[in-house]
Design an enzyme around this catalytic site. Structure first.
Site, mmCIF file in Angstrom:
data_model
loop_
_atom_site.group_PDB
_atom_site.id
_atom_site.type_symbol
_atom_site.label_atom_id
_atom_site.label_comp_id
_atom_site.label_asym_id
_atom_site.label_seq_id
_atom_site.Cartn_x
_atom_site.Cartn_y
_atom_site.Cartn_z
ATOM 1 N N CYS A 74 0.832 -1.193 0.000
ATOM 2 C CA CYS A 74 0.000 0.000 0.000
ATOM 3 C C CYS A 74 0.871 1.249 0.000
ATOM 4 O O CYS A 74 1.764 1.380 0.821
ATOM 5 C CB CYS A 74 -0.886 -0.017 1.236
ATOM 6 S SG CYS A 74 -1.925 1.429 1.379
ATOM 7 N N CYS A 80 -2.430 6.766 6.114
ATOM 8 C CA CYS A 80 -3.764 6.374 6.574
ATOM 9 C C CYS A 80 -3.753 5.988 8.038
ATOM 10 O O CYS A 80 -4.767 6.055 8.710
ATOM 11 C CB CYS A 80 -4.337 5.277 5.680
ATOM 12 S SG CYS A 80 -4.672 3.740 6.494
ATOM 13 N N CYS A 83 -1.813 0.777 8.887
ATOM 14 C CA CYS A 83 -0.815 -0.293 8.776
ATOM 15 C C CYS A 83 0.606 0.215 8.995
ATOM 16 O O CYS A 83 1.303 0.532 8.042
ATOM 17 C CB CYS A 83 -0.882 -0.923 7.389
ATOM 18 S SG CYS A 83 -2.400 -1.800 7.055
ATOM 19 N N CYS A 161 -7.375 -1.128 -0.384
ATOM 20 C CA CYS A 161 -6.858 -1.463 0.940
ATOM 21 C C CYS A 161 -6.489 -2.938 0.940
ATOM 22 O O CYS A 161 -7.258 -3.774 0.492
ATOM 23 C CB CYS A 161 -7.892 -1.152 2.006
ATOM 24 S SG CYS A 161 -7.414 -1.732 3.638
ATOM 25 N N TYR A 314 -17.821 -11.021 29.025
ATOM 26 C CA TYR A 314 -17.574 -10.136 27.874
ATOM 27 C C TYR A 314 -17.750 -10.972 26.599
ATOM 28 O O TYR A 314 -16.850 -11.078 25.778
ATOM 29 C CB TYR A 314 -16.168 -9.538 27.909
ATOM 30 C CG TYR A 314 -15.758 -8.935 29.229
ATOM 31 C CD1 TYR A 314 -16.046 -7.603 29.510
ATOM 32 C CD2 TYR A 314 -15.069 -9.692 30.189
ATOM 33 C CE1 TYR A 314 -15.644 -7.037 30.720
ATOM 34 C CE2 TYR A 314 -14.682 -9.125 31.394
ATOM 35 C CZ TYR A 314 -14.965 -7.805 31.652
ATOM 36 O OH TYR A 314 -14.563 -7.250 32.842
ATOM 37 N N CYS A 410 -6.984 -8.154 23.894
ATOM 38 C CA CYS A 410 -6.491 -7.427 22.723
ATOM 39 C C CYS A 410 -5.569 -6.292 23.134
ATOM 40 O O CYS A 410 -5.222 -5.449 22.331
ATOM 41 C CB CYS A 410 -7.643 -6.918 21.871
ATOM 42 S SG CYS A 410 -8.774 -5.890 22.788
#
Ligand code: SAH
Length: 452
Positions: A74, A80, A83, A161, A314, A410
């Site tokens: 990209c 952006c 990434c 993308c 969760y 995460c």
């Protein structure tokens, strides 16, 4: 954006990568965060701005290049902001992720844990099953969509993308074309005019199903029905279209109110052999290939024998709990988003899973109630959002004393903090990172804990 800064060029070396995947460049007594610069690289960096006391800069010249540097697919991967690692060879991305998890355990939990090598993808591109893009219009009346430049309202147009599901792009292109020809204005954040705020697309991995959500600033607008008709004509692969209305001035993408304009209002996908119904507002993991790997690992880590009471906190649309159900006596799930709970209950019925209960509540309040009632839980799965769990939850977990805890996270920093708390009574058996988000700095980790 941070404050502007007198342009200054510094010569030095990149000595580390930050948790956000930025090169940590040191030279002339300064430390500067630089996008797309990697460990061992030497050269010149121009200071661009200062934010929260830290300096940020751009590469001016590279004298020494890392052997891990590759050509990015990209062209705008840094502009952006999505990434940061497209220029870093994939094995080096994976090594970064394991080392960052270990570092957070050392720094924040003061624990020396053995972190397994990060499990990655065979093909680390085109994996995202959900994309959401704001729309804008340029001076010539052309409509574009893209990503917000970090901490601004400025949309960086994205034409192509390399991490989104390939089926999404033709739909975005059709939206751009139709919004322009049908004069359906993109929303302008500053002027607060226009209609379309975002377009959100969810694609099913196993089924030919695609959801398009038009997030609008207003409830009704002229041409809505024709827009849906034209969109379906251009992209017959779309199976449901939803309008979500978000009149508020906020960075939260979805509003409360929603209307199904076409189809069922949800899509279905499957994970580890269980079918899931996914609504616009429900959380669903964005990398289906890696999610299956991660969940299979989490199931192994739970050591289920068919006799256990399993608690899934969760739980989103019930994914982990429903996959665990076939190997457990009873599963209890708790999730705070009402629509996700409705999805979860439907998902249980749809899969004829009868040993599954799901509640809509704050996970901590629910845990405290369970602990007060003296309930038994054999295995606890927990998969909190980025901010992690809280002391009420963890304290209640120590009181409930499940034999095993499988923590899916995460965010390695909140993970390390929470595991340090649980380590009072639990032994860390394994720490396994998964690359759910290739080309980005994000890392997902599964930690298996057993009662000491
Ligand atoms: N286990 C699921 C979802 C994980 S994402 C899966 O793998 O798909 C985290 C989930 O926690 C989201 O669905 C979010 O809505 C939910 N959540 C956030 N805060 C919560 C809270 N205080 N109590 C219960 N659920 C919460």
């Amino acid at each position: 954006m941070g404050s502007s800064f007198p342009k200054k060029i510094i010569s030095g070396t990149c000595v580390d990568l930050s948790f956000e995947g930025k090169g940590v460049f040191k030279g002339e007594g300064q430390a500067i965060f630089v996008d797309g610069m990697f460990i061992g690289e030497e050269g010149e960096v121009e200071i661009a701005y200062k934010r929260n006391g830290a300096l940020f800069g751009n590469i001016k010249k590279l004298r020494k290049i890392s052997p891990d540097r590759i050509q990015p697919r990209c062209k705008i991967c840094h502009a952006c902001g999505g990434c940061c690692f497209q220029q870093l060879a994939y094995p080096a991305q994976l090594a970064f992720k394991s080392s960052k998890v270990a570092e957070q355990f050392r720094r924040l939990a003061k624990m020396k844990v053995e972190v397994a090598p990060c499990i990655g993808m065979d093909d680390p591109y085109y994996y995202r099953n959900k994309i959401q893009m704001p729309f804008g219009k340029d001076d010539r009346g052309n409509v574009y969509c893209g990503f917000y430049k970090a901490s601004t309202h400025v949309i960086v147009p994205v034409e192509e993308c390399f991490i989104e599901d390939k089926r999404s792009r033709p739909i975005l292109d059709a939206c751009k074309k139709l919004f322009k020809s049908m004069r359906i204005e993109p929303y302008n954040e500053d002027a607060r005019t226009g209609i379309i705020r975002h377009v959100l697309i969810k694609t099913s991995y196993y089924k030919p199903e695609i959801m398009v959500v038009l997030v609008t600033a207003v409830d009704s607008f002229p041409g809505r029905n024709n827009l849906v008709k034209a969109l379906l004509k251009e992209c017959p692969e779309i199976t449901t279209v939803i309008q979500n209305i978000n009149p508020r001035s906020t960075s939260v993408i979805l509003g409360e109110k929603e209307r199904v304009l076409y189809g069922k209002g949800f899509i279905e996908d499957s994970l580890c052999g269980v079918l899931f119904q996914i609504s616009a507002k429900s959380f669903y993991q964005t990398n289906p290939v890696m999610t299956e790997k991660l969940y299979s690992y989490a199931m192994q880590a739970a050591h289920l024998r068919g006799q256990e009471v399993v608690f899934d906190a969760y739980s989103g649309i019930g994914t982990i709990g429903l996959i665990a159900a076939k190997d457990a006596k009873q599963v209890i799930s708790v999730e705070i988003v009402k629509q996700a709970v409705q999805d979860g209950i439907r998902n249980a019925k749809r899969n004829r899973i009868n040993n599954f209960l799901m509640y809509c509540d704050d996970a901590s309040s629910f845990m405290v109630k369970m602990a007060e009632k003296g309930e038994t839980v054999d295995v606890l799965f927990m998969d909190p959002p980025r901010k992690g769990s809280d002391e009420r939850f963890l304290k209640a977990a120590l009181k409930l004393r499940p034999k095993r805890i499988v923590y899916v996270s995460c965010d390695p920093s909140t993970l390390a903090r929470d595991v340090a708390y649980l380590a009072k009574a639990y032994k860390v058996e394994s720490v396994q990172p998964f690359d759910m988000f290739p080309q980005t700095f994000h890392v997902e980790t599964v930690v298996a804990l057993s009662l000491k």
